[in-house]
Scaffold this motif. Structure first.
Motif, PDB file in Angstrom:
ATOM      1  N   PRO A 120      54.866 -36.498 -14.655  1.00 43.89           N
ATOM      2  CA  PRO A 120      54.182 -37.630 -15.296  1.00 43.89           C
ATOM      3  C   PRO A 120      54.011 -37.445 -16.800  1.00 43.89           C
ATOM      4  O   PRO A 120      53.786 -38.416 -17.517  1.00 43.89           O
ATOM      5  CB  PRO A 120      52.822 -37.691 -14.590  1.00 43.89           C
ATOM      6  CG  PRO A 120      52.778 -36.584 -13.610  1.00 43.89           C
ATOM      7  CD  PRO A 120      54.078 -35.836 -13.620  1.00 43.89           C
ATOM      8  N   ASP A 121      54.118 -36.228 -17.287  1.00 48.53           N
ATOM      9  CA  ASP A 121      53.973 -36.022 -18.747  1.00 48.53           C
ATOM     10  C   ASP A 121      55.301 -36.225 -19.481  1.00 48.53           C
ATOM     11  O   ASP A 121      55.375 -35.971 -20.692  1.00 48.53           O
ATOM     12  CB  ASP A 121      53.385 -34.641 -19.046  1.00 48.53           C
ATOM     13  CG  ASP A 121      54.393 -33.523 -18.821  1.00 48.53           C
ATOM     14  OD1 ASP A 121      55.444 -33.763 -18.191  1.00 48.53           O
ATOM     15  OD2 ASP A 121      54.126 -32.407 -19.276  1.00 48.53           O
ATOM     16  N   ARG A 140      51.541 -27.698 -14.704  1.00 46.45           N
ATOM     17  CA  ARG A 140      51.206 -26.273 -14.625  1.00 46.45           C
ATOM     18  C   ARG A 140      52.362 -25.368 -14.207  1.00 46.45           C
ATOM     19  O   ARG A 140      52.180 -24.150 -14.134  1.00 46.45           O
ATOM     20  CB  ARG A 140      49.986 -26.091 -13.715  1.00 46.45           C
ATOM     21  CG  ARG A 140      48.708 -26.624 -14.363  1.00 46.45           C
ATOM     22  CD  ARG A 140      47.494 -26.320 -13.513  1.00 46.45           C
ATOM     23  NE  ARG A 140      46.260 -26.654 -14.176  1.00 46.45           N
ATOM     24  CZ  ARG A 140      45.509 -27.721 -13.909  1.00 46.45           C
ATOM     25  NH1 ARG A 140      45.908 -28.586 -12.990  1.00 46.45           N
ATOM     26  NH2 ARG A 140      44.378 -27.925 -14.547  1.00 46.45           N
ATOM     27  N   MET A 154      55.522 -33.532  -1.820  1.00 43.21           N
ATOM     28  CA  MET A 154      54.544 -32.445  -1.961  1.00 43.21           C
ATOM     29  C   MET A 154      53.355 -32.597  -1.020  1.00 43.21           C
ATOM     30  O   MET A 154      52.541 -31.686  -0.900  1.00 43.21           O
ATOM     31  CB  MET A 154      54.108 -32.266  -3.430  1.00 43.21           C
ATOM     32  CG  MET A 154      53.352 -33.399  -4.031  1.00 43.21           C
ATOM     33  SD  MET A 154      53.500 -33.425  -5.857  1.00 43.21           S
ATOM     34  CE  MET A 154      52.688 -31.932  -6.307  1.00 43.21           C
ATOM     35  N   LYS A 155      53.281 -33.740  -0.316  1.00 44.91           N
ATOM     36  CA  LYS A 155      52.201 -33.925   0.667  1.00 44.91           C
ATOM     37  C   LYS A 155      52.722 -33.798   2.099  1.00 44.91           C
ATOM     38  O   LYS A 155      51.992 -34.027   3.059  1.00 44.91           O
ATOM     39  CB  LYS A 155      51.544 -35.300   0.476  1.00 44.91           C
ATOM     40  CG  LYS A 155      50.995 -35.543  -0.936  1.00 44.91           C
ATOM     41  CD  LYS A 155      49.946 -34.520  -1.386  1.00 44.91           C
ATOM     42  CE  LYS A 155      49.517 -34.782  -2.821  1.00 44.91           C
ATOM     43  NZ  LYS A 155      48.859 -33.640  -3.468  1.00 44.91           N
ATOM     44  N   GLN A 165      50.158 -29.300  -4.269  1.00 45.96           N
ATOM     45  CA  GLN A 165      50.296 -29.363  -5.722  1.00 45.96           C
ATOM     46  C   GLN A 165      51.435 -28.445  -6.179  1.00 45.96           C
ATOM     47  O   GLN A 165      51.845 -27.538  -5.457  1.00 45.96           O
ATOM     48  CB  GLN A 165      48.999 -28.907  -6.395  1.00 45.96           C
ATOM     49  CG  GLN A 165      47.803 -29.796  -6.061  1.00 45.96           C
ATOM     50  CD  GLN A 165      46.538 -29.340  -6.779  1.00 45.96           C
ATOM     51  OE1 GLN A 165      46.209 -28.159  -6.760  1.00 45.96           O
ATOM     52  NE2 GLN A 165      45.840 -30.271  -7.386  1.00 45.96           N
ATOM     53  N   ILE A 166      51.872 -28.664  -7.412  1.00 42.51           N
ATOM     54  CA  ILE A 166      52.759 -27.684  -8.051  1.00 42.51           C
ATOM     55  C   ILE A 166      51.891 -26.834  -8.959  1.00 42.51           C
ATOM     56  O   ILE A 166      50.829 -27.299  -9.397  1.00 42.51           O
ATOM     57  CB  ILE A 166      53.908 -28.370  -8.847  1.00 42.51           C
ATOM     58  CG1 ILE A 166      53.386 -29.285  -9.961  1.00 42.51           C
ATOM     59  CG2 ILE A 166      54.801 -29.162  -7.913  1.00 42.51           C
ATOM     60  CD1 ILE A 166      53.463 -28.732 -11.323  1.00 42.51           C
ATOM     61  N   GLU A 200      48.571 -21.461  -6.905  1.00 40.69           N
ATOM     62  CA  GLU A 200      47.611 -21.315  -8.015  1.00 40.69           C
ATOM     63  C   GLU A 200      48.317 -20.655  -9.206  1.00 40.69           C
ATOM     64  O   GLU A 200      48.667 -19.467  -9.175  1.00 40.69           O
ATOM     65  CB  GLU A 200      46.364 -20.503  -7.626  1.00 40.69           C
ATOM     66  CG  GLU A 200      45.353 -21.303  -6.821  1.00 40.69           C
ATOM     67  CD  GLU A 200      44.798 -22.522  -7.585  1.00 40.69           C
ATOM     68  OE1 GLU A 200      44.637 -22.459  -8.809  1.00 40.69           O
ATOM     69  OE2 GLU A 200      44.545 -23.538  -6.926  1.00 40.69           O
ATOM     70  N   SER A 201      48.466 -21.443 -10.249  1.00 39.48           N
ATOM     71  CA  SER A 201      49.231 -20.968 -11.405  1.00 39.48           C
ATOM     72  C   SER A 201      48.669 -19.671 -11.993  1.00 39.48           C
ATOM     73  O   SER A 201      49.424 -18.797 -12.417  1.00 39.48           O
ATOM     74  CB  SER A 201      49.298 -22.061 -12.481  1.00 39.48           C
ATOM     75  OG  SER A 201      48.003 -22.445 -12.882  1.00 39.48           O
ATOM     76  N   ARG A 250      46.952 -28.905 -24.448  1.00 37.55           N
ATOM     77  CA  ARG A 250      46.580 -30.222 -23.935  1.00 37.55           C
ATOM     78  C   ARG A 250      45.766 -31.020 -24.959  1.00 37.55           C
ATOM     79  O   ARG A 250      45.599 -32.225 -24.824  1.00 37.55           O
ATOM     80  CB  ARG A 250      45.791 -30.029 -22.627  1.00 37.55           C
ATOM     81  CG  ARG A 250      45.460 -31.273 -21.903  1.00 37.55           C
ATOM     82  CD  ARG A 250      44.906 -30.961 -20.533  1.00 37.55           C
ATOM     83  NE  ARG A 250      45.975 -30.606 -19.633  1.00 37.55           N
ATOM     84  CZ  ARG A 250      46.762 -31.494 -19.046  1.00 37.55           C
ATOM     85  NH1 ARG A 250      46.578 -32.766 -19.260  1.00 37.55           N
ATOM     86  NH2 ARG A 250      47.714 -31.109 -18.244  1.00 37.55           N
TER      87      ARG A 250
HETATM   88  N1  GTB Z   1      44.615 -24.966  -9.771  1.00 33.02           N
HETATM   89  C1  GTB Z   1      45.993 -25.374  -9.518  1.00 33.02           C
HETATM   90  C2  GTB Z   1      46.937 -24.437 -10.260  1.00 33.02           C
HETATM   91  O1  GTB Z   1      46.560 -23.962 -11.336  1.00 33.02           O
HETATM   92  O2  GTB Z   1      48.028 -24.159  -9.753  1.00 33.02           O
HETATM   93  C3  GTB Z   1      46.147 -26.829  -9.981  1.00 33.02           C
HETATM   94  C4  GTB Z   1      47.554 -27.321  -9.774  1.00 33.02           C
HETATM   95  C5  GTB Z   1      47.681 -28.762 -10.227  1.00 33.02           C
HETATM   96  O3  GTB Z   1      46.711 -29.379 -10.713  1.00 33.02           O
HETATM   97  N2  GTB Z   1      48.869 -29.288 -10.066  1.00 33.02           N
HETATM   98  C6  GTB Z   1      49.097 -30.686 -10.403  1.00 33.02           C
HETATM   99  C7  GTB Z   1      49.596 -31.402  -9.173  1.00 33.02           C
HETATM  100  O4  GTB Z   1      50.415 -30.901  -8.456  1.00 33.02           O
HETATM  101  C8  GTB Z   1      50.172 -30.777 -11.488  1.00 33.02           C
HETATM  102  S1  GTB Z   1      49.673 -29.946 -12.948  1.00 33.02           S
HETATM  103  N3  GTB Z   1      49.095 -32.611  -8.947  1.00 33.02           N
HETATM  104  C9  GTB Z   1      49.511 -33.436  -7.865  1.00 33.02           C
HETATM  105  C10 GTB Z   1      48.426 -33.640  -6.866  1.00 33.02           C
HETATM  106  O5  GTB Z   1      47.358 -33.005  -6.962  1.00 33.02           O
HETATM  107  O6  GTB Z   1      48.655 -34.471  -5.973  1.00 33.02           O
HETATM  108  C11 GTB Z   1      48.385 -31.092 -13.534  1.00 33.02           C
HETATM  109  C12 GTB Z   1      48.987 -32.115 -14.420  1.00 33.02           C
HETATM  110  C13 GTB Z   1      49.350 -33.340 -13.949  1.00 33.02           C
HETATM  111  C14 GTB Z   1      49.859 -34.297 -14.843  1.00 33.02           C
HETATM  112  C15 GTB Z   1      49.980 -33.986 -16.174  1.00 33.02           C
HETATM  113  N4  GTB Z   1      50.454 -34.947 -17.109  1.00 33.02           N
HETATM  114  O7  GTB Z   1      50.925 -36.029 -16.737  1.00 33.02           O
HETATM  115  O8  GTB Z   1      50.374 -34.724 -18.309  1.00 33.02           O
HETATM  116  C16 GTB Z   1      49.646 -32.757 -16.607  1.00 33.02           C
HETATM  117  C17 GTB Z   1      49.129 -31.824 -15.727  1.00 33.02           C
END
Ligand code: GTB
Length: 216
Positions: A12-13, A20, A45-46, A58-59, A71-72, A173
Motif C-alpha cells: 500500500p505504500d 515492515r 495472508m488471511k 501479517q507480513i 514479528e519483524s 515514517r
Molecule cells: N508487529 C508486527 C511486526 O513487526 O512484524 C506488525 C506487522 C505488520 O503490521 N504488518 C503489516 C501487515 O501485514 C504490514 S507493515 N498488515 C496487514 C494486516 O494486518 O492485515 C505495516 C504497514 C502497512 C502499510 C504501510 N503503508 O501503506 O505505508 C506501511 C506499513
C-alpha cells in the motif's frame, strides 16, 4: 537452504519502503545473506496456509529450513544473532544495542505509527486535529530524548547496530511531516542510515516488487 521472507505483492505504500519487510530485507543485506520472497495479497495472508506461518496474517515472515519466525523485531534479532555485523561482541554493548531495538519498537514506533494511521483513517473525524496534535506532542517528546542521547554521534551505541537499523526504519515514517527536521541530528541520522549500501539494496528490492506488480 535459502531464507524466504514474506512481503506484500502490492504494498500500500507503493514501494516507499515503509512496510515492515523493509527492515528484514535491510538486515539480511547488511549481513550478506541472500533471500527469496514469498509475495502475498491481503486475501492470501488471511488464509490458513499463511496463518500457519504468521498467526495474525501479517507480513513479514521469515523461513529458514525448519524455522518459521514472525514479528519483524524478532526476525531482525535472529538475523543479528546468527551473523556478524549487527550486534557488538562485548556482552554489555550487545545488551545495550538490543535495548535500542526494543526502544525503537516499543517506545518510539507506537506513536509514529498511530500518527500515520490517524492521517489515513481518521482524517474526516471530528477528533482528527486534536488527536494529531496529541500524537505529535508525544512524538516530539520522544524525539527530543532520542536527539539528546544521540548528540553528535553517528549511531546510538558506538558502531552501527540492529538498534540503529530498527530506529531508522521507524523514524523514516516521519518523512514529509516536518517533525524530523526539527531535530537536525536525527534527520542526519536517518539520512546516514538510508545512505548505507545495504539499505539501498533493500529499498530497491522492495520497490522492484511493487513496480513488477504495477506493470501487470
Ligand atoms: N508487529 C508486527 C511486526 O513487526 O512484524 C506488525 C506487522 C505488520 O503490521 N504488518 C503489516 C501487515 O501485514 C504490514 S507493515 N498488515 C496487514 C494486516 O494486518 O492485515 C505495516 C504497514 C502497512 C502499510 C504501510 N503503508 O501503506 O505505508 C506501511 C506499513
Amino acid at each position: 537452504m535459502t531464507i524466504t521472507i514474506s512481503a506484500f505483492q502490492r504494498s500500500p505504500d507503493r514501494g516507499r519502503g515503509l512496510a515492515r519487510d523493509m527492515r528484514v530485507r535491510w538486515a539480511l543485506e547488511e549481513v550478506g545473506q541472500p533471500y527469496e520472497e514469498r509475495l502475498v495479497t491481503f486475501q492470501s495472508m488471511k488464509e490458513p496456509a499463511y496463518l500457519a506461518l504468521q498467526p495474525f496474517g501479517q507480513i513479514p515472515t521469515y523461513e529458514d529450513g525448519d524455522l518459521v519466525l514472525f514479528e519483524s523485531g524478532a526476525i531482525v534479532l535472529h538475523i543479528a544473532e546468527q551473523n556478524a555485523g549487527l550486534l557488538p561482541d562485548d556482552a554489555n554493548a550487545r545488551a545495550r544495542a538490543i535495548a535500542w531495538m526494543f526502544a525503537a519498537l516499543n517506545t518510539v514506533e507506537p506513536q509514529i505509527f498511530d500518527r500515520s494511521l490517524c492521517q489515513i483513517l481518521e482524517r474526516d473525524q471530528p477528533w482528527f486535529e486534536p488527536r494529531m496534535q496529541s500524537l505529535e506532542k508525544t512524538i516530539r517528546v520522544r524525539l527530543g530524548s532520542l536527539s539528546n542521547h544521540l548528540g553528535a554521534a553517528a549511531w546510538l551505541e558506538g558502531a552501527f547496530s540492529a538498534g540503529d537499523l530498527l530506529m531508522v526504519t521507524v523514524l523514516r515514517r516521519l518523512h514529509g511531516s516536518g517533525i524530523l527536521e526539527e531535530f537536525p541530528n536525527l534527520a542526519a541520522y536517518v539520512a546516514r542510515g538510508e545512505a548505507r549500501p545495504a539499505y539501498v539494496r533493500a529499498f530497491d528490492a522492495q520497490l522492484a516488487v511493487f513496480e513488477a506488480a504495477s506493470a501487470k
